[in-house]
Enzyme design. Structure first.
Site, PDB file in Angstrom:
ATOM      1  N   SER A 318      28.028  35.499   5.986  1.00  0.00           N
ATOM      2  CA  SER A 318      27.850  34.134   6.482  1.00  0.00           C
ATOM      3  C   SER A 318      28.869  33.198   5.819  1.00  0.00           C
ATOM      4  O   SER A 318      29.454  32.330   6.463  1.00  0.00           O
ATOM      5  CB  SER A 318      26.425  33.671   6.198  1.00  0.00           C
ATOM      6  OG  SER A 318      26.337  32.291   6.302  1.00  0.00           O
ATOM      7  N   TRP A 321      32.172  33.927   7.321  1.00  0.00           N
ATOM      8  CA  TRP A 321      32.228  33.375   8.691  1.00  0.00           C
ATOM      9  C   TRP A 321      32.781  31.942   8.641  1.00  0.00           C
ATOM     10  O   TRP A 321      33.544  31.545   9.511  1.00  0.00           O
ATOM     11  CB  TRP A 321      30.811  33.370   9.288  1.00  0.00           C
ATOM     12  CG  TRP A 321      30.731  32.741  10.648  1.00  0.00           C
ATOM     13  CD1 TRP A 321      30.854  33.385  11.845  1.00  0.00           C
ATOM     14  CD2 TRP A 321      30.493  31.367  10.975  1.00  0.00           C
ATOM     15  NE1 TRP A 321      30.736  32.494  12.880  1.00  0.00           N
ATOM     16  CE2 TRP A 321      30.515  31.243  12.386  1.00  0.00           C
ATOM     17  CE3 TRP A 321      30.287  30.215  10.217  1.00  0.00           C
ATOM     18  CZ2 TRP A 321      30.310  30.036  13.040  1.00  0.00           C
ATOM     19  CZ3 TRP A 321      30.094  29.002  10.874  1.00  0.00           C
ATOM     20  CH2 TRP A 321      30.109  28.924  12.258  1.00  0.00           C
ATOM     21  N   HIS A 322      32.394  31.222   7.581  1.00  0.00           N
ATOM     22  CA  HIS A 322      32.830  29.826   7.508  1.00  0.00           C
ATOM     23  C   HIS A 322      34.324  29.699   7.271  1.00  0.00           C
ATOM     24  O   HIS A 322      34.955  28.794   7.808  1.00  0.00           O
ATOM     25  CB  HIS A 322      32.060  29.081   6.405  1.00  0.00           C
ATOM     26  CG  HIS A 322      30.674  28.713   6.820  1.00  0.00           C
ATOM     27  ND1 HIS A 322      29.633  29.592   6.737  1.00  0.00           N
ATOM     28  CD2 HIS A 322      30.174  27.578   7.363  1.00  0.00           C
ATOM     29  CE1 HIS A 322      28.530  29.002   7.190  1.00  0.00           C
ATOM     30  NE2 HIS A 322      28.834  27.783   7.581  1.00  0.00           N
ATOM     31  N   GLY A 323      34.870  30.542   6.469  1.00  0.00           N
ATOM     32  CA  GLY A 323      36.300  30.400   6.221  1.00  0.00           C
ATOM     33  C   GLY A 323      36.854  31.563   5.441  1.00  0.00           C
ATOM     34  O   GLY A 323      36.127  32.253   4.718  1.00  0.00           O
ATOM     35  N   PHE A 468      35.949  25.842  11.668  1.00  0.00           N
ATOM     36  CA  PHE A 468      35.407  27.204  11.656  1.00  0.00           C
ATOM     37  C   PHE A 468      35.399  27.784  13.059  1.00  0.00           C
ATOM     38  O   PHE A 468      34.915  28.811  13.317  1.00  0.00           O
ATOM     39  CB  PHE A 468      33.997  27.220  11.051  1.00  0.00           C
ATOM     40  CG  PHE A 468      33.934  26.500   9.713  1.00  0.00           C
ATOM     41  CD1 PHE A 468      34.912  26.741   8.757  1.00  0.00           C
ATOM     42  CD2 PHE A 468      32.935  25.589   9.441  1.00  0.00           C
ATOM     43  CE1 PHE A 468      34.869  26.078   7.532  1.00  0.00           C
ATOM     44  CE2 PHE A 468      32.887  24.922   8.219  1.00  0.00           C
ATOM     45  CZ  PHE A 468      33.864  25.172   7.266  1.00  0.00           C
TER      46      PHE A 468
END
Lengths: 468, 346
Positions: A318, A321-323, A468
């Site tokens: 997770s 996923w953001h960066g 994102f």
């Protein structure tokens, strides 16, 4: 196109007007064209990436439905690989390369990373995750494959939520896009309320906090303890106001078209625990990871070590996923760790979360807010060094005079948001306002309009989650 | 349903009108102070103002070695001690800003005259497409001709010309590349790019044969700054047209103070063709604006090259002697209107 732009304030009424003027059979074309235009205002050529995702997943879903056995799995894997490869190329390629370079240099080998000179397409992680959920659902047999390419394209492209979610499932959004929606006053009224409120919390709250937080994060070592602490807590509010504002506007825009999309936030900072926080923060992403990763891994119906692994994996991914940065991974990992500790503590001491609001629940809420705020430091800091500087400044700079920056505006608007959240708690702004007498409702409108028009930040900041 | 919606839209419009009044009486001045301080100052001093002096940095730029630190407007004021000349300055300001500043003049306290700085470089591509343009456009948002609350909202939406630096640079390069420079005589370079390239590659050399880069750089800079033709389509011309019309309509005498440029250096570094363009542009401006209630104060050739503060760049920053010359010229023109107030200051 950004929601907080003049262009959008013209674009939206035109699209809504045309939508209801057109016969139902042509509406999908309008939504398609409007969504493409909305996206192409950012970087026009990147629409091709979206078309690629749409085509791949549309065809893959047809094939998954038409075949049986291992062939179905092959099509699913092909579709997921294509989506993840896109993410990999545009979002993670350089990150991977740089880290590979570090590994090589650690072993004394020479490696010259070849970085791609590309800008990350806006909202790529959102589109790919939304589209992947569709093929997975078709594979699982929960969703029939869509036969109309236009409807499917609109599901991926739907302009209110295309660049920063909520990440919708086809069963909810896709099916609604096919229905004929009549103009209903309540939808207009609720949509207007949500857009107004969303713009207020983005432009008046988040954009008033941003300058202070940016100044402190620019050089934390020059700021004193109270300034850095203020920035830590204010960033929590800023990112919430920014993303919550976006999601609320998205909700309102969809509502104007007669479409309901999911709530992405439910007053997350009034959570008493980290696990409750994750059931209230970015709900569409949390449920995505839960449905497509955590539960397939066995969820919590496994032995404790495996459960710990599952939780950590989900939260690390997770974060990723953001960066494409280790700070995001650390942010996710810390959340996972806190959640594990919290669960183990609760189990060990047989602690029961209070159902009602009392002193204990208020203290637990404050504890959760403080904890999540400190974890946000890793999210906001562009490097571990910067995060370290933040913590160093908190500990060491007690007696430093600090820099000449004012947090008054930021604090005032943060308090307003927290107060509003405590009123909204477990409800939604449009529902709550709808329950008020008309005179109070209009006072609220006037207050929000004045707040929005007279107090919005004079510098426009892009929505944080666009990256994102 | 349509009736319901129309009633509510009207209700919202009424609320916004009421909120606009509240905003004007409560927050507007504070916002104006943050965004456009000079206009707030101008408004505060409206009762005591006889002459308004709008300018960019040419007015207030002084040097440490100057024997007097007075700026041009203050020096001009020495000739009219009984009048009050109030300067409204902002670095890099131009006619596109002055036109909005002008509309902030209170009709009940109109000044007797307005002096507007006419800076020739402000008509050129580097100034029009300058990266400073975005903040300048931002600072006039609150004085645009809409209700103040709407202006404030538009400001937060960044609904002004807020092109990025890259976009502006692209426009500038495009203009240098493609805009034709017209001469009434044959000349081998008809774009800034061609002229600049020639100077860059074949400009000046030291006696030992090596390139004289500082001199080449300065010559190239003069070409980029002055090699253009002012015409009716120039955005600054349109802005000055507005200023002239506005002053005529409001019966305010207008003085366009055309600033001095370093003609000597332009001539010695680049040549007579560039000087020709500068003078031709000056003639265009004088002819266009020197009529009705408008007077053009032609300082173009008034300041000798050594009196410019910056000797390695083009600008309109003068030593105290240069400022004295310009202010004397301004005073001489003002004398026609304010003869009774005039004294010979120097």
């Amino acid at each position: 196109m950004s929601f907080n732009s003049l262009q959008f304030l013209f674009f939206l009424p035109i699209v809504i007007g045309l939508y209801y003027l057109l016969p139902h059979k042509f509406r999908w074309m309008l939504v398609f064209v409007a969504s493409c235009y909305f996206y192409m205002v950012f970087v026009p050529k990147y629409i091709l990436i979206l078309f690629f995702i749409i085509l791949i997943d549309f065809v893959a879903a047809q094939d998954i439905e038409a075949t049986k056995g291992k062939t179905r799995l092959f099509y699913l894997i092909a579709s997921l690989t294509a989506n993840i490869a896109l993410l990999g190329i545009f979002k993670y390629f350089n990150f991977f390369n740089e880290n590979l370079g570090s590994v090589f240099s650690f072993f004394g080998k020479e490696f010259h990373p070849w970085n791609l000179e590309i800008i990350l397409p806006i909202g790529l992680s959102f589109h790919t995750f939304q589209s992947m959920s569709y093929t997975i659902e078709v594979y699982r047999g929960n969703q029939k494959a869509e036969k109309h390419l236009g409807y499917f394209a609109n599901y991926v492209l739907f302009f209110p939520q295309m660049v920063a979610g909520p990440i919708e499932r086809y069963g909810k959004l896709g099916e609604q896009l096919k229905l004929e929606h009549k103009p209903i006053y309540k939808n207009f009224s609720d949509g207007f309320k949500l857009i107004l409120f969303g713009l207020f919390i983005k432009m008046a709250v988040a954009d008033n906090i941003a300058p202070f937080v940016n100044d402190v994060y620019w050089n934390p070592l020059q700021c004193n303890t109270s300034q850095v602490l203020a920035a830590v807590f204010l960033f929590s509010i800023q990112i919430y106001a920014d993303f919550y504002g976006y999601s609320t506007i998205a909700l309102g825009c969809a509502k104007l078209l007669g479409i309901d999309i999911m709530d992405n936030f439910k007053t997350p900072y009034l959570s008493k625990s980290v696990s409750e926080f994750w059931s209230r923060w970015h709900i569409s992403l949390s449920t995505w990871f839960k449905d497509y990763l955590y539960i397939p891994l066995g969820g919590n119906r496994v032995k404790v070590p495996r459960w710990v692994f599952n939780i950590l994996l989900v939260f690390l991914l997770s974060g990723l996923w953001h960066g494409a940065s280790w700070t995001f991974i650390a942010w996710g990992g810390l959340h996972g760790l806190m959640l594990i500790l919290e669960k183990l503590f609760t189990k060990l001491f047989k602690f029961k979360m209070p159902d009602r609001w009392n002193v204990v629940s208020v203290l637990l809420t404050i504890k959760t807010f403080v904890l999540t705020s400190f974890i946000w430091v890793f999210f906001r800091a562009e490097s571990f060094q910067k995060a370290k500087d933040m913590f160093k400044a908190i500990i060491r700079n007690v007696h430093l005079p600090g820099v000449d920056i004012s947090a008054v505006n930021a604090i005032v608007f943060s308090v307003i948001l927290i107060f509003t959240d405590s009123v909204i708690y477990n409800s939604r702004f449009d529902t709550l306002l709808g329950s008020y007498k008309p005179q109070y409702r209009w006072v609220c409108y006037a207050t929000l309009i004045f707040g929005l028009m007279a107090f919005s930040g004079t510098k426009k900041y892009a929505f944080i989650y666009f990256q994102f | 349903m349509v009736k319901q919606i129309v009633i509510r839209i009207l209700g919202l419009a009424l609320i916004i009108i009421a909120l606009n009044f509240i905003y004007n009486f409560t927050l507007y001045d504070k916002d104006l102070y943050n965004e456009c301080e000079e206009v707030l100052e101008m408004k505060k001093k409206k009762k005591e103002t006889d002459i308004l002096y709008f300018a960019e940095s040419s007015n207030f730029n002084v040097q440490d070695k100057d024997s007097t630190k007075l700026c041009i407007s203050e020096m001009t004021n020495l000739f009219f001690p009984k009048l009050k000349i109030i300067a409204v300055n902002k670095p890099a300001a131009h006619a596109g800003l002055y036109r909005y500043w002008l509309t902030q003049i209170d009709p009940s306290y109109k000044p007797k005259a307005v002096i507007v700085t006419l800076n020739m470089r402000s008509f050129d591509a580097p100034w029009i497409h300058s990266k400073l343009e975005t903040p300048l456009q931002e600072c006039i948002m609150l004085i645009k001709p809409y209700p103040n609350l709407v202006n404030r909202f538009l400001l937060s939406l960044n609904a002004y010309d807020n092109k990025t630096e890259a976009e502006r640079e692209k426009m500038l390069q495009n203009e240098w590349e493609w805009t034709e420079i017209k001469f009434p005589f044959p000349f081998k370079y008809n774009t800034v790019r061609a002229w600049d390239n020639n100077m860059g590659w074949g400009g000046y050399k030291h006696p030992d044969g090596s390139w004289d880069f500082p001199k080449i750089g300065l010559a190239c800079h003069y070409i980029k700054a002055f090699a253009f033709n002012i015409n009716d389509e120039n955005p600054r011309v349109k802005d000055f047209d507005f200023i002239a019309d506005w002053c005529a309509k409001n019966k305010i005498n207008l003085y366009l103070n055309l600033m001095a440029e370093n003609i000597q250096y332009a001539d010695s570094l680049v040549g007579k063709e560039l000087v020709f363009l500068m003078k031709e542009n000056r003639d265009y401006l004088v002819k266009r604006y020197n009529k009705n209630n408008c007077v053009v104060i032609d300082n173009l050739e008034a300041v000798p090259g050594k009196e410019y503060s910056d000797q390695v760049w083009t600008n309109e920053h003068y030593s105290y002697k240069g400022r004295m010359t310009v202010s004397k010229n301004v005073a001489n023109k003002l004398k026609d209107q304010f003869n009774n107030y005039y004294i010979k200051a120097y």
